[in-house]
Design an enzyme around this catalytic site. Structure first.
Site, PDB file in Angstrom:
ATOM      1  N   ILE A  95       6.324 -63.699 -32.310  1.00  0.00           N
ATOM      2  CA  ILE A  95       5.691 -64.133 -31.485  1.00  0.00           C
ATOM      3  C   ILE A  95       6.838 -64.834 -29.846  1.00  0.00           C
ATOM      4  CG2 ILE A  95       4.354 -66.213 -30.689  1.00  0.00           C
ATOM      5  CD1 ILE A  95       2.951 -65.905 -33.257  1.00  0.00           C
ATOM      6  N   TYR A 150      16.410 -62.990 -32.808  1.00  0.00           N
ATOM      7  CA  TYR A 150      17.241 -62.395 -32.441  1.00  0.00           C
ATOM      8  C   TYR A 150      18.658 -63.016 -32.248  1.00  0.00           C
ATOM      9  CZ  TYR A 150      19.686 -59.203 -28.507  1.00  0.00           C
ATOM     10  OH  TYR A 150      20.662 -58.713 -27.840  1.00  0.00           O
ATOM     11  N   TYR A 160      19.016 -63.945 -21.603  1.00  0.00           N
ATOM     12  CA  TYR A 160      17.688 -64.595 -22.954  1.00  0.00           C
ATOM     13  C   TYR A 160      18.401 -66.248 -23.189  1.00  0.00           C
ATOM     14  CZ  TYR A 160      16.071 -63.113 -27.393  1.00  0.00           C
ATOM     15  OH  TYR A 160      14.616 -63.268 -28.171  1.00  0.00           O
TER      16      TYR A 160
HETATM   17  P1  NAI Z   1       5.538 -57.843 -27.364  1.00  0.00           P
HETATM   18  O1  NAI Z   1       5.570 -58.842 -26.271  1.00  0.00           O
HETATM   19  O2  NAI Z   1       4.848 -56.978 -28.429  1.00  0.00           O
HETATM   20  O3  NAI Z   1       4.938 -59.405 -28.848  1.00  0.00           O
HETATM   21  C1  NAI Z   1       4.696 -60.893 -28.829  1.00  0.00           C
HETATM   22  C2  NAI Z   1       3.605 -61.218 -29.087  1.00  0.00           C
HETATM   23  O4  NAI Z   1       3.667 -63.127 -28.807  1.00  0.00           O
HETATM   24  C3  NAI Z   1       2.595 -60.736 -28.040  1.00  0.00           C
HETATM   25  O5  NAI Z   1       1.456 -60.513 -29.528  1.00  0.00           O
HETATM   26  C4  NAI Z   1       1.476 -61.665 -27.371  1.00  0.00           C
HETATM   27  O6  NAI Z   1       0.470 -62.071 -26.980  1.00  0.00           O
HETATM   28  C5  NAI Z   1       2.187 -63.170 -28.299  1.00  0.00           C
HETATM   29  N1  NAI Z   1       1.900 -64.353 -28.153  1.00  0.00           N
HETATM   30  C6  NAI Z   1       2.391 -65.086 -26.472  1.00  0.00           C
HETATM   31  N2  NAI Z   1       1.921 -65.879 -26.563  1.00  0.00           N
HETATM   32  C7  NAI Z   1       1.547 -66.732 -27.713  1.00  0.00           C
HETATM   33  C8  NAI Z   1       0.953 -67.091 -28.283  1.00  0.00           C
HETATM   34  N3  NAI Z   1       0.231 -68.492 -27.859  1.00  0.00           N
HETATM   35  N4  NAI Z   1       0.114 -67.138 -29.640  1.00  0.00           N
HETATM   36  C9  NAI Z   1       0.020 -66.057 -29.641  1.00  0.00           C
HETATM   37  N5  NAI Z   1       0.697 -65.029 -29.813  1.00  0.00           N
HETATM   38  C10 NAI Z   1       1.447 -65.269 -28.349  1.00  0.00           C
HETATM   39  O7  NAI Z   1       7.033 -57.950 -28.079  1.00  0.00           O
HETATM   40  P2  NAI Z   1       8.121 -57.827 -29.557  1.00  0.00           P
HETATM   41  O8  NAI Z   1       9.445 -57.083 -28.695  1.00  0.00           O
HETATM   42  O9  NAI Z   1       7.351 -57.215 -30.420  1.00  0.00           O
HETATM   43  O10 NAI Z   1       7.802 -59.587 -29.781  1.00  0.00           O
HETATM   44  C11 NAI Z   1       7.951 -59.570 -31.131  1.00  0.00           C
HETATM   45  C12 NAI Z   1       8.881 -60.518 -31.890  1.00  0.00           C
HETATM   46  O11 NAI Z   1       9.785 -59.846 -32.458  1.00  0.00           O
HETATM   47  C13 NAI Z   1       9.487 -61.488 -30.881  1.00  0.00           C
HETATM   48  O12 NAI Z   1       9.343 -63.272 -31.709  1.00  0.00           O
HETATM   49  C14 NAI Z   1      10.673 -61.169 -30.243  1.00  0.00           C
HETATM   50  O13 NAI Z   1      10.721 -62.284 -29.559  1.00  0.00           O
HETATM   51  C15 NAI Z   1      10.923 -60.391 -31.135  1.00  0.00           C
HETATM   52  N6  NAI Z   1      12.658 -59.798 -31.065  1.00  0.00           N
HETATM   53  C16 NAI Z   1      12.011 -58.949 -30.492  1.00  0.00           C
HETATM   54  C17 NAI Z   1      12.658 -58.378 -30.173  1.00  0.00           C
HETATM   55  C18 NAI Z   1      12.989 -56.910 -28.958  1.00  0.00           C
HETATM   56  O14 NAI Z   1      14.206 -56.354 -27.724  1.00  0.00           O
HETATM   57  N7  NAI Z   1      12.301 -56.653 -27.996  1.00  0.00           N
HETATM   58  C19 NAI Z   1      14.758 -58.029 -30.543  1.00  0.00           C
HETATM   59  C20 NAI Z   1      13.920 -59.541 -31.404  1.00  0.00           C
HETATM   60  C21 NAI Z   1      13.630 -60.274 -31.852  1.00  0.00           C
END
Ligand code: NAI
Length: 272
Positions: A95, A150, A160
């Site tokens: 998240i 990250y 960021y």
């Molecule tokens: P994503 O956008 O698919 O996932 C982020 C999720 O957080 C979404 O499903 C969203 O609905 C959820 N979310 C947002 N606010 C929320 C709330 N109040 N309650 C519950 N859920 C909530 O993107 P991704 O990349 O799969 O992100 C997943 C994790 O990976 C995050 O923590 C992100 O920071 C981390 N990450 C991502 C990287 C990237 O480059 N995409 C690199 C390193 C870490």
């Protein structure tokens, strides 16, 4: 190829928004490896409805929860143990969201209410999840809890902005709750620090394409994909990593240990 690494285990997976989401791939693999899972996401994110497809494939129920709401999380854990028929063996916190990044605010011009929202959604929610799990005694002995981080927690990546602080807090929570949960229930808590990945959250960061390409060229193994990350999560949920805890685990193709690469030299050298 599946190895039955999670056979008989019960898990909660947050953050699957669409097929690109890291959590989406983790859910598919957890199911493949024999786990019974519950999916959760913010009620708002569910309106898009894509998560229903995933739920069907994984034979999973969906429990909406805003991860900043302790009440929603209480409902999430109590319903999950009910639906899955026992205590939880693994939890994925996937998240992240920064209103400041969304609105293109630079680091000198952050909106502080939004900053607090960033911290609440992206970091404190992890503490809240674990505190609820502890109070409900919802985790099984030798369970495993993972959140995604990250490298901006340790190094400066200007675009960021406030997510850098959120990730630093997230990693600190993993260490501190990791200590507590180890003593209480032999539960391990870690963060996986993932390469830039093409997802909705990832590509929301300014200049993401350049960011992604740079990291790819700076990583001797290349960037780790969402699928690679899912494999690592599955290993962390499996019994093969029982004594790994309170760590920030770099999953970045070697980026964090590399000073420069031939690819980068070539890119910036004047053409002969
Ligand atoms: P994503 O956008 O698919 O996932 C982020 C999720 O957080 C979404 O499903 C969203 O609905 C959820 N979310 C947002 N606010 C929320 C709330 N109040 N309650 C519950 N859920 C909530 O993107 P991704 O990349 O799969 O992100 C997943 C994790 O990976 C995050 O923590 C992100 O920071 C981390 N990450 C991502 C990287 C990237 O480059 N995409 C690199 C390193 C870490």
């Amino acid at each position: 190829m599946a190895y039955n690494l999670l056979k008989g285990k019960r898990g909660i997976i947050s953050g699957a928004l669409n097929e690109e989401s890291i959590a989406w791939k983790v859910a598919l693999k957890a199911h493949e490896e024999g786990a019974e899972i519950v999916l959760t996401n913010a009620p708002l994110a569910m309106r898009m409805g894509e998560i229903n497809k995933l739920a069907e494939t994984c034979n999973a129920q969906i429990i909406p929860a805003d991860a900043t709401s302790v009440e929603d999380l209480e409902n999430l854990f109590s319903k999950s143990t009910e639906i899955l028929g026992g205590k939880i063996d693994f939890v994925l916190h996937s998240i992240g969201m920064s209103p400041n990044i969304r609105k293109g605010k630079n680091y000198g011009d952050l909106n502080y209410d939004w900053f607090q929202k960033t911290l609440d959604i992206s970091a404190l929610s992890f503490h809240k999840m674990m505190a609820v799990a502890e109070k409900q005694d919802a985790m099984n002995e030798w369970g495993s809890i993972v959140a995604l981080s990250y490298i901006a927690a340790q190094r400066v990546f200007p675009d960021y902005t406030d997510m850098s602080q959120a990730k630093a807090v997230l990693e600190s929570i993993a260490r501190n709750y990791g200590y507590r949960f180890a003593k209480l229930k032999n539960v391990r808590v870690n963060t996986i620090s993932q390469s830039p990945t093409m997802t909705t959250a990832g590509s929301g960061v300014g200049g993401f394409d350049a960011f992604f390409e740079y990291a790819n060229k700076m990583s001797p193994l290349g960037n780790a994909s969402a699928e690679d990350c899912a494999n690592y999560c599955i290993m962390m949920f499996s019994d093969l990593t029982r004594k790994v805890t309170m760590q920030n685990l770099m999953h970045d193709g070697g980026f964090s240990s590399t000073g420069i690469t031939e690819d980068i030299v070539e890119m910036i050298s004047p053409k002969q």
